[in-house]
Scaffold this motif. Structure first.
Motif, short mmCIF file in Angstrom:
data_model
loop_
_atom_site.label_atom_id
_atom_site.label_comp_id
_atom_site.label_asym_id
_atom_site.label_seq_id
_atom_site.Cartn_x
_atom_site.Cartn_y
_atom_site.Cartn_z
N ARG A 128 0.83 -1.20 0.00
CA ARG A 128 0.00 0.00 0.00
C ARG A 128 0.88 1.27 0.00
NH1 ARG A 128 -3.60 -1.44 3.31
NH2 ARG A 128 -2.52 -0.92 5.24
N THR A 129 1.91 1.30 0.84
CA THR A 129 2.81 2.45 0.89
C THR A 129 3.54 2.60 -0.44
OG1 THR A 129 3.11 2.18 3.27
CG2 THR A 129 4.79 3.46 2.10
N PHE A 130 4.03 1.49 -0.98
CA PHE A 130 4.71 1.51 -2.28
C PHE A 130 3.78 2.07 -3.35
CE2 PHE A 130 5.86 -0.24 -6.36
CZ PHE A 130 7.24 -0.16 -6.40
N SER A 131 2.56 1.60 -3.38
CA SER A 131 1.58 2.05 -4.40
C SER A 131 1.25 3.53 -4.23
CB SER A 131 0.31 1.20 -4.32
OG SER A 131 0.60 -0.14 -4.67
N ASP A 132 1.19 4.01 -2.99
CA ASP A 132 0.95 5.44 -2.76
C ASP A 132 2.09 6.28 -3.34
OD1 ASP A 132 -1.42 4.83 -1.47
OD2 ASP A 132 -0.62 5.17 0.55
N PHE A 133 3.35 5.87 -3.08
CA PHE A 133 4.49 6.58 -3.67
C PHE A 133 4.44 6.52 -5.19
CE2 PHE A 133 7.02 5.71 0.40
CZ PHE A 133 6.98 7.03 0.82
N GLU A 134 4.14 5.34 -5.72
CA GLU A 134 4.09 5.16 -7.17
C GLU A 134 3.04 6.06 -7.80
OE1 GLU A 134 4.28 1.14 -9.68
OE2 GLU A 134 2.31 1.50 -8.77
N SER A 135 1.88 6.16 -7.18
CA SER A 135 0.82 7.03 -7.70
C SER A 135 1.23 8.50 -7.68
CB SER A 135 -0.47 6.86 -6.89
OG SER A 135 -0.98 5.57 -7.07
N ALA A 136 1.88 8.92 -6.60
CA ALA A 136 2.34 10.31 -6.49
C ALA A 136 3.37 10.61 -7.58
CB ALA A 136 2.92 10.58 -5.11
N LEU A 137 4.29 9.69 -7.81
CA LEU A 137 5.30 9.88 -8.85
C LEU A 137 4.68 9.85 -10.24
CD1 LEU A 137 8.02 7.65 -7.23
CD2 LEU A 137 8.30 10.08 -7.74
N ALA A 138 3.69 8.99 -10.45
CA ALA A 138 3.03 8.89 -11.75
C ALA A 138 2.32 10.19 -12.11
CB ALA A 138 2.05 7.72 -11.76
N THR A 139 1.83 10.92 -11.11
CA THR A 139 1.18 12.20 -11.37
C THR A 139 2.15 13.17 -12.05
OG1 THR A 139 -0.26 11.91 -9.46
CG2 THR A 139 0.02 14.15 -10.25
N LYS A 140 3.41 13.14 -11.65
CA LYS A 140 4.41 14.06 -12.22
C LYS A 140 5.13 13.48 -13.43
CE LYS A 140 8.32 17.01 -11.10
NZ LYS A 140 9.16 17.56 -10.04
N TYR A 141 5.45 12.17 -13.37
CA TYR A 141 6.33 11.58 -14.38
C TYR A 141 5.64 10.60 -15.34
CZ TYR A 141 9.89 13.49 -11.26
OH TYR A 141 10.65 14.32 -10.49
N GLY A 142 4.35 10.36 -15.17
CA GLY A 142 3.65 9.40 -16.02
C GLY A 142 3.71 8.00 -15.43
N ASN A 143 3.07 7.08 -16.11
CA ASN A 143 3.02 5.70 -15.61
C ASN A 143 4.38 5.02 -15.74
OD1 ASN A 143 0.32 5.81 -14.86
ND2 ASN A 143 -0.35 5.32 -16.93
N PRO A 144 4.76 4.25 -14.73
CA PRO A 144 6.05 3.57 -14.75
C PRO A 144 5.93 2.17 -15.36
CG PRO A 144 5.04 3.23 -12.63
CD PRO A 144 4.09 4.11 -13.43
N LYS A 145 7.09 1.52 -15.49
CA LYS A 145 7.12 0.08 -15.75
C LYS A 145 7.24 -0.55 -14.36
CE LYS A 145 9.25 0.17 -20.28
NZ LYS A 145 10.45 -0.09 -21.08
#
Length: 194
Positions: free
Chosen positions: A93-110
């Motif tokens: 859950r914590t990992f996914s929260d960070f990932e979502s925050a980063l995706a807002t600025k940098y787009g979807n990751p691999k």
């Protein structure tokens, strides 16, 4: 004199507004970084610090790779310890929260979320043990191959790590476009001892 002062304030606000990850920019010299935060040398070109100009409340340790020739070229941020169940739910859950925050600025990751072939830690209750034994992976990447990243960033890595079956943390790594040159400088320093 008032105009000069106002211009200086506007310039400093403009520079702060364009600062990169954690308020840091590629190529910033070590002397300038030392003015902004307390750096402790760890190895040649690697410095640790408990805080950065724009700290995130969930991260409590930072490492910076800085060379005399190329300045700042990499940031590694470590999160506070995360208490989790053996199933890893709180960590995910914590990992996914960070990932979502980063995706807002940098787009979807691999995203890479898998258990290695042949691992014995395949039961859901063994999720954290798999991570602890480095047989499970939970990572996300953003690279310039996928899209042009802002702030002179070449790549971003978000990775989950286990400290035990019930304690974990997340690292967030920003590699700047000058990292290849920094790595070359670091290698030349190591090789000079041969």
């Amino acid at each position: 004199m008032k105009n000069l002062t106002l211009a200086a304030v506007l310039l400093s606000v403009s520079v702060a507004a364009t600062a990169g990850p954690f308020g840091l920019d590629m190529g910033t010299p070590l002397a300038e970084l030392n003015k902004q935060m307390k750096l402790k040398p760890e190895t040649p070109a690697v410095y640790s610090t408990p805080s950065v100009p724009k700290a995130h409340p969930e991260f409590d340790s930072y490492a910076l790779v800085v060379t005399p020739t190329h300045g700042l070229c990499k940031i590694v941020a470590g999160s506070k310890a995360i208490s989790t169940s053996v199933y890893g739910a709180e960590l995910v859950r914590t990992f996914s929260d960070f990932e979502s925050a980063l995706a807002t600025k940098y787009g979807n990751p691999k995203r890479y979320d898998f258990l290695r072939n042949g691992s014995i830690w395949k039961e859901p209750r063994e999720w954290m043990m798999g991570l602890l034994k480095k047989e499970r992976t939970l990572e996300s990447y953003w690279t310039n191959e996928d899209r042009e990243l802002p702030d002179s960033v070449k790549a971003i890595q978000l990775q989950a790590h286990a400290l035990s079956k019930e304690q974990a943390y997340v690292t967030l790594v920003y590699e700047f476009k000058n990292l290849v040159q920094c790595d070359g400088w670091i290698k030349s320093q190591k090789d000079s001892a041969l």
